[in-house]
Write an enzyme that holds these catalytic residues in place. Sequence first.
Site, PDB file in Angstrom:
ATOM      1  N   THR A   1       0.910  -1.159   0.148  1.00 36.56           N
ATOM      2  CA  THR A   1       0.001   0.009  -0.098  1.00 36.56           C
ATOM      3  C   THR A   1       0.819   1.398   0.001  1.00 36.56           C
TER       4      THR A   1
ATOM      5  N   GLN B   1       4.200   3.954  -1.413  1.00 34.31           N
ATOM      6  CA  GLN B   1       4.608   4.540  -2.679  1.00 34.31           C
ATOM      7  C   GLN B   1       5.260   3.513  -3.420  1.00 34.31           C
ATOM      8  N   ASP B   2       6.469   2.835  -2.804  1.00 29.95           N
ATOM      9  CA  ASP B   2       6.992   1.896  -3.704  1.00 29.95           C
ATOM     10  C   ASP B   2       6.392   0.792  -4.133  1.00 29.95           C
TER      11      ASP B   2
ATOM     12  N   LEU C   1       9.228  -4.425   1.265  1.00 28.80           N
ATOM     13  CA  LEU C   1       9.199  -2.969   1.474  1.00 28.80           C
ATOM     14  C   LEU C   1       8.684  -2.472   2.479  1.00 28.80           C
ATOM     15  N   ALA C   2       7.913  -3.264   3.290  1.00 32.26           N
ATOM     16  CA  ALA C   2       7.168  -2.808   4.533  1.00 32.26           C
ATOM     17  C   ALA C   2       8.191  -2.013   5.512  1.00 32.26           C
TER      18      ALA C   2
ATOM     19  N   THR D   1      18.641   1.587   2.685  1.00 31.91           N
ATOM     20  CA  THR D   1      18.537   2.607   2.478  1.00 31.91           C
ATOM     21  C   THR D   1      19.672   3.638   2.520  1.00 31.91           C
TER      22      THR D   1
ATOM     23  N   GLU E   1      19.922   6.107   4.265  1.00 32.80           N
ATOM     24  CA  GLU E   1      20.123   6.818   5.432  1.00 32.80           C
ATOM     25  C   GLU E   1      20.936   5.743   6.321  1.00 32.80           C
TER      26      GLU E   1
ATOM     27  N   TYR F   1      15.741   5.023  12.963  1.00 35.59           N
ATOM     28  CA  TYR F   1      15.113   4.352  11.882  1.00 35.59           C
ATOM     29  C   TYR F   1      16.543   3.721  10.728  1.00 35.59           C
TER      30      TYR F   1
ATOM     31  N   LYS G   1      17.551  -0.015  10.212  1.00 37.47           N
ATOM     32  CA  LYS G   1      17.909  -0.541   8.718  1.00 37.47           C
ATOM     33  C   LYS G   1      19.161  -1.196   8.748  1.00 37.47           C
TER      34      LYS G   1
ATOM     35  N   ARG H   1       3.717   9.947  -3.176  1.00 42.55           N
ATOM     36  CA  ARG H   1       4.514   9.784  -2.013  1.00 42.55           C
ATOM     37  C   ARG H   1       3.832  10.211  -0.916  1.00 42.55           C
TER      38      ARG H   1
HETATM   39  P1  NAP Z   1       5.896   3.884   2.424  1.00 47.43           P
HETATM   40  O1  NAP Z   1       5.058   4.898   1.443  1.00 47.43           O
HETATM   41  O2  NAP Z   1       5.826   4.859   3.989  1.00 47.43           O
HETATM   42  O3  NAP Z   1       5.238   2.512   2.583  1.00 47.43           O
HETATM   43  C1  NAP Z   1       5.465   1.746   3.832  1.00 47.43           C
HETATM   44  C2  NAP Z   1       4.524   0.645   3.730  1.00 47.43           C
HETATM   45  O4  NAP Z   1       4.946  -0.390   4.808  1.00 47.43           O
HETATM   46  C3  NAP Z   1       3.181   0.897   3.718  1.00 47.43           C
HETATM   47  O5  NAP Z   1       2.459  -0.047   2.786  1.00 47.43           O
HETATM   48  C4  NAP Z   1       2.762   0.550   4.997  1.00 47.43           C
HETATM   49  O6  NAP Z   1       1.631  -0.064   5.307  1.00 47.43           O
HETATM   50  C5  NAP Z   1       3.826  -0.672   5.290  1.00 47.43           C
HETATM   51  N1  NAP Z   1       3.906  -1.175   6.811  1.00 47.43           N
HETATM   52  C6  NAP Z   1       4.403  -0.167   7.943  1.00 47.43           C
HETATM   53  N2  NAP Z   1       4.288  -0.639   8.996  1.00 47.43           N
HETATM   54  C7  NAP Z   1       3.819  -2.106   8.711  1.00 47.43           C
HETATM   55  C8  NAP Z   1       3.825  -3.287   9.271  1.00 47.43           C
HETATM   56  N3  NAP Z   1       3.853  -3.271  10.899  1.00 47.43           N
HETATM   57  N4  NAP Z   1       3.239  -4.287   9.098  1.00 47.43           N
HETATM   58  C9  NAP Z   1       3.062  -4.287   7.398  1.00 47.43           C
HETATM   59  N5  NAP Z   1       3.312  -3.260   6.738  1.00 47.43           N
HETATM   60  C10 NAP Z   1       3.622  -2.269   7.375  1.00 47.43           C
HETATM   61  O7  NAP Z   1       7.312   3.644   2.068  1.00 47.43           O
HETATM   62  P2  NAP Z   1       8.180   3.749   0.816  1.00 47.43           P
HETATM   63  O8  NAP Z   1       8.484   5.257   0.245  1.00 47.43           O
HETATM   64  O9  NAP Z   1       7.084   2.964  -0.418  1.00 47.43           O
HETATM   65  O10 NAP Z   1       9.394   3.017   0.991  1.00 47.43           O
HETATM   66  C11 NAP Z   1       9.446   1.552   0.922  1.00 47.43           C
HETATM   67  C12 NAP Z   1      10.527   0.944   1.634  1.00 47.43           C
HETATM   68  O11 NAP Z   1      11.814   1.406   1.304  1.00 47.43           O
HETATM   69  C13 NAP Z   1      10.658   1.281   2.903  1.00 47.43           C
HETATM   70  O12 NAP Z   1      11.211   0.170   3.725  1.00 47.43           O
HETATM   71  C14 NAP Z   1      11.403   2.466   3.250  1.00 47.43           C
HETATM   72  O13 NAP Z   1      12.077   2.418   4.310  1.00 47.43           O
HETATM   73  C15 NAP Z   1      12.374   2.152   2.278  1.00 47.43           C
HETATM   74  N6  NAP Z   1      13.188   3.057   1.344  1.00 47.43           N
HETATM   75  C16 NAP Z   1      12.304   4.268   0.865  1.00 47.43           C
HETATM   76  C17 NAP Z   1      13.109   5.522   0.333  1.00 47.43           C
HETATM   77  C18 NAP Z   1      12.504   6.431  -0.342  1.00 47.43           C
HETATM   78  O14 NAP Z   1      12.974   7.523  -0.684  1.00 47.43           O
HETATM   79  N7  NAP Z   1      10.931   6.317  -0.911  1.00 47.43           N
HETATM   80  C19 NAP Z   1      14.378   5.292   0.323  1.00 47.43           C
HETATM   81  C20 NAP Z   1      15.204   4.022   0.787  1.00 47.43           C
HETATM   82  C21 NAP Z   1      14.629   3.363   1.354  1.00 47.43           C
HETATM   83  P3  NAP Z   1       0.172   1.208   5.709  1.00 47.43           P
HETATM   84  O15 NAP Z   1      -0.099   1.525   4.306  1.00 47.43           O
HETATM   85  O16 NAP Z   1      -0.602   0.426   6.522  1.00 47.43           O
HETATM   86  O17 NAP Z   1       0.908   2.203   6.435  1.00 47.43           O
HETATM   87  N1  GDD Z   2       9.782  15.368   6.556  1.00 46.84           N
HETATM   88  C1  GDD Z   2       9.903  16.834   6.562  1.00 46.84           C
HETATM   89  N2  GDD Z   2       8.983  17.691   6.799  1.00 46.84           N
HETATM   90  N3  GDD Z   2      11.517  17.048   6.236  1.00 46.84           N
HETATM   91  C2  GDD Z   2      11.885  18.184   6.711  1.00 46.84           C
HETATM   92  C3  GDD Z   2      10.842  19.262   6.831  1.00 46.84           C
HETATM   93  C4  GDD Z   2       9.632  18.878   7.133  1.00 46.84           C
HETATM   94  O1  GDD Z   2       8.800  19.884   7.422  1.00 46.84           O
HETATM   95  N4  GDD Z   2      11.481  20.402   6.763  1.00 46.84           N
HETATM   96  C5  GDD Z   2      13.104  20.156   6.431  1.00 46.84           C
HETATM   97  N5  GDD Z   2      12.857  18.674   6.154  1.00 46.84           N
HETATM   98  C6  GDD Z   2      14.119  18.091   5.796  1.00 46.84           C
HETATM   99  C7  GDD Z   2      14.603  16.992   6.832  1.00 46.84           C
HETATM  100  O2  GDD Z   2      15.231  17.281   8.080  1.00 46.84           O
HETATM  101  C8  GDD Z   2      15.506  16.001   5.852  1.00 46.84           C
HETATM  102  O3  GDD Z   2      16.816  16.638   6.103  1.00 46.84           O
HETATM  103  C9  GDD Z   2      14.974  16.264   4.405  1.00 46.84           C
HETATM  104  O4  GDD Z   2      14.030  17.362   4.523  1.00 46.84           O
HETATM  105  C10 GDD Z   2      14.347  15.163   3.783  1.00 46.84           C
HETATM  106  O5  GDD Z   2      13.305  14.667   4.667  1.00 46.84           O
HETATM  107  P1  GDD Z   2      12.243  13.611   4.396  1.00 46.84           P
HETATM  108  O6  GDD Z   2      11.587  13.843   3.217  1.00 46.84           O
HETATM  109  O7  GDD Z   2      11.293  13.224   5.519  1.00 46.84           O
HETATM  110  O8  GDD Z   2      13.138  12.188   3.914  1.00 46.84           O
HETATM  111  P2  GDD Z   2      14.473  11.593   4.810  1.00 46.84           P
HETATM  112  O9  GDD Z   2      15.533  11.810   3.934  1.00 46.84           O
HETATM  113  O10 GDD Z   2      14.533  11.807   6.113  1.00 46.84           O
HETATM  114  O11 GDD Z   2      14.068   9.882   4.558  1.00 46.84           O
HETATM  115  C11 GDD Z   2      13.501   9.391   3.100  1.00 46.84           C
HETATM  116  O12 GDD Z   2      14.786   8.912   2.563  1.00 46.84           O
HETATM  117  C12 GDD Z   2      15.517   7.998   3.216  1.00 46.84           C
HETATM  118  C13 GDD Z   2      16.366   7.387   2.135  1.00 46.84           C
HETATM  119  O13 GDD Z   2      17.602   8.582   2.343  1.00 46.84           O
HETATM  120  C14 GDD Z   2      12.578   8.355   3.605  1.00 46.84           C
HETATM  121  O14 GDD Z   2      12.074   7.770   2.545  1.00 46.84           O
HETATM  122  C15 GDD Z   2      13.275   7.222   4.285  1.00 46.84           C
HETATM  123  O15 GDD Z   2      12.574   6.029   4.270  1.00 46.84           O
HETATM  124  C16 GDD Z   2      14.384   6.825   3.309  1.00 46.84           C
HETATM  125  O16 GDD Z   2      15.173   5.589   3.697  1.00 46.84           O
END
Ligand code: NAP
Ligand code: GDD
Length: 344
Positions: A11, A13-14, A81-82, A126, A128, A154, A158, A189
């Site tokens: 459910t 984004q990815d 991905l969860a 990630t 991160e 986080y 990870k 997103r």
């Molecule tokens: P997202 O939109 O936050 O999706 C997270 C998913 O995990 C949702 O489907 C959520 O379900 C599910 N989930 C959370 N807790 C759960 C639990 N206890 N049991 C089962 N499902 C659960 O994240 P995303 O951006 O698609 O990212 C996908 C994965 O890639 C994540 O592991 C994230 O940490 C990692 N990642 C993301 C990025 C990025 O920039 N997007 C970068 C690097 C790594 P609900 O819909 O019920 O909340």
């Molecule tokens: N969320 C958020 N909200 N971030 C803010 C804000 C705000 O109002 N203002 C500034 N930021 C800054 C955060 O402090 C961070 O430095 C940057 O924006 C990006 O924040 P996020 O978009 O929340 O993403 P993230 O980089 O912390 O994490 C995302 O990317 C990771 C991969 O590098 C997530 O998708 C993680 O799940 C993923 O692993």
Amino acid sequence: MSKRALITGITGQDGSYLAKLLIDKWYKVFGLYRRTSSPNMWRILSLGIQNEIRLIPGDMTDMASISNAIIQAEPDEIYNLAAQSFVGTSFEQPLVTAHVDGIGVVMVLEAIKQINRKIKLYHASTSELFGNGRVITNPDHLDEKSVLWPVSPYAASKLYAFHQIRIYREAYGMFAVNGILFNHESPLRGMEFVTRKITNALARIKLGLQKTLELGNLDSRRDWGFAPEYVEAMWLMLQQSVPDDFVISTGESHTVREFLDLACQHLDLDPSVCVVQSKKLFRPIELNCLLGNSTKAKKVLQWEARTAFRELTKIMVDKDLERWQDYLNGKIFPWDAINDPLLY
Ligand code: NAP
Ligand code: GDD
């Protein structure tokens, strides 16, 4: 015969973009989905794939439900991905984050080990993990060999999962890989992440639905790519004959301020009028700069990011503007955009 895939986090984004990609490749797609009091299906509905996936209830903190999903789906490939994926929340809920993002991954590994070791596993690692490691060794770009120095609960969770994936691969010969993905964004997103928070709020400001946007640290830098391209990399990693970890990134980094300025420019808004900075949105520790090097992915997977930063910003702004215009025109409101932006 068509391949079978199980996606946890379908459910998200990815998860939803990946499900669409696999359906287009004729996979039978199963999704582990968590029961919530209000279903979170807006992404699946927006991609129109609801009739082509089979959802299996489960939770990353419940081993029985993970095993059950694997037994039911009989997958060739699992995409894990969860996650509790919001860094900010991990400071407030470190233990939930550790359970879901750390221990949950070992549950998936154990279930595969017990049920069928031939299943290939992709794990959503990630950028991160690198944290502020660049401060120690000062590389230009981060790659598979860079120092890992997490700076959030986080990232620490990870990192635990990252090593467990490697350990199960080496100990039991399992095909388990880490995709070390840098930030990737899209109109799907979550609203809590900074890019979508900005594009959603600016669209509302443009249409007179909101006056100001509150943000935290505008100086942090991220390497932002386009999510639909990043799920292609996940699939490619599981099509290799040898399991390996890959960095997936664009190789460009920009500040939050640059994203904000471009989005404002696109809507002809003045950030000095509509944006307020708030200390309460700063994180207890900030990851200052992420910039990736995906040379290995380009060489082995033939994968490369295609959507440039400016184009990504435009795609997201245009979509949020369209959603809110539709709303004002009385069309059926799409999904979550009505979520209270004050929550974030
Ligand atoms: P997202 O939109 O936050 O999706 C997270 C998913 O995990 C949702 O489907 C959520 O379900 C599910 N989930 C959370 N807790 C759960 C639990 N206890 N049991 C089962 N499902 C659960 O994240 P995303 O951006 O698609 O990212 C996908 C994965 O890639 C994540 O592991 C994230 O940490 C990692 N990642 C993301 C990025 C990025 O920039 N997007 C970068 C690097 C790594 P609900 O819909 O019920 O909340
Ligand atoms: N969320 C958020 N909200 N971030 C803010 C804000 C705000 O109002 N203002 C500034 N930021 C800054 C955060 O402090 C961070 O430095 C940057 O924006 C990006 O924040 P996020 O978009 O929340 O993403 P993230 O980089 O912390 O994490 C995302 O990317 C990771 C991969 O590098 C997530 O998708 C993680 O799940 C993923 O692993």
